[in-house]
Design a protein around this motif. Structure first.
Motif, short mmCIF file in Angstrom:
data_model
loop_
_atom_site.label_atom_id
_atom_site.label_comp_id
_atom_site.label_asym_id
_atom_site.label_seq_id
_atom_site.Cartn_x
_atom_site.Cartn_y
_atom_site.Cartn_z
N GLY A 1 0.83 -1.20 0.00
CA GLY A 1 0.00 0.00 0.00
C GLY A 1 0.86 1.25 0.00
N VAL A 2 0.25 2.36 -0.40
CA VAL A 2 0.93 3.65 -0.46
C VAL A 2 0.03 4.69 0.18
N ALA A 3 0.59 5.52 1.04
CA ALA A 3 -0.17 6.58 1.71
C ALA A 3 0.47 7.93 1.43
N PHE A 4 -0.35 8.98 1.41
CA PHE A 4 0.11 10.34 1.11
C PHE A 4 -0.32 11.29 2.23
N PRO A 5 0.38 11.29 3.36
CA PRO A 5 0.00 12.19 4.46
C PRO A 5 0.18 13.65 4.08
N GLU A 6 -0.57 14.51 4.76
CA GLU A 6 -0.46 15.95 4.53
C GLU A 6 -0.07 16.71 5.79
N THR A 7 -0.14 16.05 6.94
CA THR A 7 0.17 16.71 8.21
C THR A 7 0.98 15.77 9.09
N ASN A 8 1.55 16.34 10.16
CA ASN A 8 2.24 15.51 11.15
C ASN A 8 1.27 14.51 11.77
N GLU A 9 0.03 14.94 11.98
CA GLU A 9 -0.97 14.04 12.58
C GLU A 9 -1.23 12.85 11.66
N ASP A 10 -1.26 13.09 10.35
CA ASP A 10 -1.45 11.99 9.41
C ASP A 10 -0.31 10.98 9.52
N VAL A 11 0.91 11.48 9.62
CA VAL A 11 2.06 10.58 9.71
C VAL A 11 1.98 9.76 10.99
N ARG A 12 1.65 10.40 12.10
CA ARG A 12 1.54 9.66 13.36
C ARG A 12 0.46 8.59 13.27
N ALA A 13 -0.65 8.92 12.64
CA ALA A 13 -1.74 7.94 12.51
C ALA A 13 -1.31 6.76 11.64
N LEU A 14 -0.55 7.03 10.60
CA LEU A 14 -0.10 5.95 9.73
C LEU A 14 0.92 5.06 10.42
N LEU A 15 1.80 5.65 11.23
CA LEU A 15 2.75 4.83 11.99
C LEU A 15 2.01 3.96 13.01
N ALA A 16 1.01 4.52 13.63
CA ALA A 16 0.22 3.73 14.58
C ALA A 16 -0.50 2.58 13.87
N TYR A 17 -1.02 2.87 12.69
CA TYR A 17 -1.69 1.83 11.89
C TYR A 17 -0.70 0.73 11.52
N ALA A 18 0.51 1.12 11.09
CA ALA A 18 1.50 0.12 10.71
C ALA A 18 1.87 -0.78 11.89
N ARG A 19 2.03 -0.19 13.06
CA ARG A 19 2.34 -0.99 14.25
C ARG A 19 1.20 -1.94 14.57
N ALA A 20 -0.02 -1.43 14.44
CA ALA A 20 -1.19 -2.24 14.81
C ALA A 20 -1.38 -3.45 13.89
N VAL A 21 -1.07 -3.30 12.61
CA VAL A 21 -1.30 -4.38 11.66
C VAL A 21 -0.03 -5.18 11.38
N GLY A 22 1.07 -4.83 12.04
CA GLY A 22 2.31 -5.56 11.86
C GLY A 22 2.98 -5.31 10.52
N ALA A 23 2.91 -4.06 10.02
CA ALA A 23 3.50 -3.72 8.73
C ALA A 23 4.83 -2.99 8.92
N ARG A 24 5.70 -3.09 7.96
CA ARG A 24 6.92 -2.28 7.93
C ARG A 24 6.65 -1.04 7.10
N VAL A 25 7.40 0.02 7.36
CA VAL A 25 7.18 1.31 6.72
C VAL A 25 8.41 1.71 5.91
N ILE A 26 8.19 2.13 4.67
CA ILE A 26 9.28 2.63 3.82
C ILE A 26 8.97 4.09 3.49
N PRO A 27 9.71 5.04 4.07
CA PRO A 27 9.50 6.45 3.71
C PRO A 27 9.92 6.69 2.26
#
Length: 533
Positions: free
Chosen positions: A89-115
């Motif tokens: 999947g690919v996400a396009f955050p626009e704010t710091n809050e969006d980034v924090r929410a996406l990191l929380a989502y990744a942790r919750a579903v056991g995903a790795r994150v590639i900036p």
């Protein structure tokens, strides 16, 4: 639209002049144009996504394909052969809050994150490595605004997804510049520059990115890390230097405060030729050690000088130039030095005058500014030749290092010899040439371009590249050079990092990563083996 499997805009083609093609065929033999897979064929191999639904996460196959690799040669081989490991999947955050929410989502579903910034990494930062966990790419392209400009302090605050041209345009509208122009400038982003310790072409005058990065904000899996924008501080180790070169392993840098300067009153360029590389090196070293306020010194070896002139496509003019150089005693292997200066008009004039005197003392001859201006005009078009050469059946890649002055000549010779002999047992030749593009009082960067013929089998082309990369890297380490002066570590340089940092240094880095990312979700497998390994 940008190419999905090559460099730059699909509508831009840069042809190879006939004289340069003839030289290449003489050095390597005829290439065989490869059979590249189509976009449709590549998309047919993209598996279903493994991520649960999230309102900000997109799972369109083509979007995932276009965020799967960078611009390294292994990335190209994977893309052109349709063997891409795509993110889920690919996400396009626009704010710091969006980034924090996406990191929380990744942790919750056991995903790795590639900036993801501009997609220009050449050492594997963006590569999706085999892993049972799904991969989420976080593309910062929509976080691209100038947030604040402090004219009195000369500080500008940006969101880090901003690309080079947009950053400079925003500053120039207010009469300022950052002065950071890597060759990937058109596409690379501020966040990518900081995360890989990027070096701009005019770093001699404006500074490397670590000298321009004053503070900022990093969203980590353990919460935000705030880096205050202070003048030099003695309050313990500087945490900025944990973020610089962290390659997405600590978290996602979302805001950066930069030291900017007023636009220069004057800019000037110069071109000098020397009878050989040693004379050119001596002149460049003398200029930087004398503290002349230049913004660039770029010295090519004789072979790179030859190819550079042929790439101009002006064969008649090149013949006249070579005759002129021979008449002035520069022989048949002249080396070209390009230099630049920027600032107050009187300072620029004085800098060029002093550079002229030093060049003459080392048997250099001035040729005005024409060639330097042509190089400046074409510098962002040069990477497009990779597309042209690939279509002709040739692979092209670059590698770089930095070493103290006493070892620069030996380093150039060792790297080029390792590359030229790297495929000899297969009956394949390698064409290599180098330049020194960044200089310091105690040493210099060596930047080498190498070309070889593509094999009919993509896996064999990859094996050829791996052999050459190992041979050149061994030469770099043997002579005490850094494994990367400006491209970062990523995947391709990871095996060589311990030779530079040492076991204790790697242990310190792992401990730092455990503190902010204990579950190892941030770009695992890049820069350093994970904290749990």
């Amino acid at each position: 639209m940008r190419r999905w499997n090559g460099w730059g805009e699909a509508a831009i083609e840069v042809p190879l002049p006939p004289s340069a093609q003839a030289l290449l065929e003489d050095r390597l033999g005829l290439g065989t144009p490869p059979r590249d897979c189509s976009l449709e064929e590549a998309l047919a191999h993209i598996p279903p996504p493994r991520l649960p639904d999230h309102p900000q996460v997109h799972t369109d196959p083509e979007l995932r394909l276009r965020h799967a690799v960078g611009q390294g040669l292994p990335d190209w081989i994977a893309a052109r052969s349709g063997r891409i490991q795509a993110p889920d999947g690919v996400a396009f955050p626009e704010t710091n809050e969006d980034v924090r929410a996406l990191l929380a989502y990744a942790r919750a579903v056991g995903a790795r994150v590639i900036p993801y910034g501009g997609g220009t990494s050449v050492v594997g930062h963006l590569r999706v490595l085999p892993d049972p966990r799904p991969a989420l790419v976080i593309d910062l392209g929509r976080m691209n605004r100038l947030l604040a400009l402090d004219r009195l302090s000369g500080l500008a605050t940006f969101q880090t997804g901003i690309r080079g041209p947009d950053l400079e345009a925003a500053l120039r509208a207010h009469g300022f510049t950052l002065g950071h122009f890597p060759q990937s400038f058109e596409y690379s982003t501020l966040g990518g520059w900081i995360a890989t310790r990027s070096v701009g072409q005019f770093a001699l005058g404006y500074g490397r990115i670590e000298e321009l990065f004053v503070g900022g904000r990093v969203e980590t899996p353990q919460g935000p890390l705030i880096l205050p924008s202070l003048p030099p501080s003695a309050a313990g180790p500087d945490l900025r230097h944990l973020v610089l070169g962290s390659e997405g392993r600590l978290g996602i840098l979302t805001e950066a405060v930069l030291r900017v300067r007023p636009l220069p009153e004057a800019e000037a360029l110069g071109t000098f030729f020397f009878p050989d590389f040693d004379h050119g090196l001596a002149a460049a070293r003398a200029m930087v050690q004398a503290g002349i306020p230049l913004t660039m010194l770029r010295l090519s070896t004789a072979e790179e000088t030859r190819m550079t002139l042929l790439l101009s496509g002006r064969e008649g003019w090149v013949r006249l130039l070579r005759g002129w150089l021979r008449l002035r005693g520069l022989g048949d292997t002249p080396c070209m030095l390009l230099l630049a200066a920027a600032g107050a008009r009187r300072v620029v004039h004085a800098a060029l005058a002093e550079a002229f005197h030093i060049a003459r003392r080392h048997h250099g001859r001035s040729l005005g500014s024409r060639l330097a201006r042509e190089w400046l005009r074409q510098r962002f078009r040069a990477p497009y030749l990779r597309n042209t050469l690939w279509a002709m059946g040739y692979a092209v890649d670059t590698l770089e290092t930095a070493v103290i002055w006493a070892r620069v000549p030996a380093m150039v010779a060792a790297i080029e010899e390792a590359l030229r002999n790297g495929l000899a047992d297969q009956g394949e030749r390698v064409y290599a040439f180098s330049h020194v593009s960044h200089v310091y009082p105690h040493g210099a960067n060596v930047y080498t371009t190498f070309l070889f013929r593509l094999a009919p089998d993509p896996e064999e082309s990859l094996r050829r590249w791996q052999r050459l990369k190992r041979a050149a890297s061994a030469a770099i380490l043997r002579l005490g050079g850094t494994i990367s002066h400006q491209h970062g570590v990523g995947v391709d340089h990871l095996p060589y990092l311990e030779a530079e940092k040492g076991p204790l240094g790697l242990a310190i880095l792992r401990a730092m990563l455990r503190a902010v990312d204990p579950e190892e979700i941030m770009n695992p497998g890049k820069l350093i083996e994970g904290p749990g390994r």
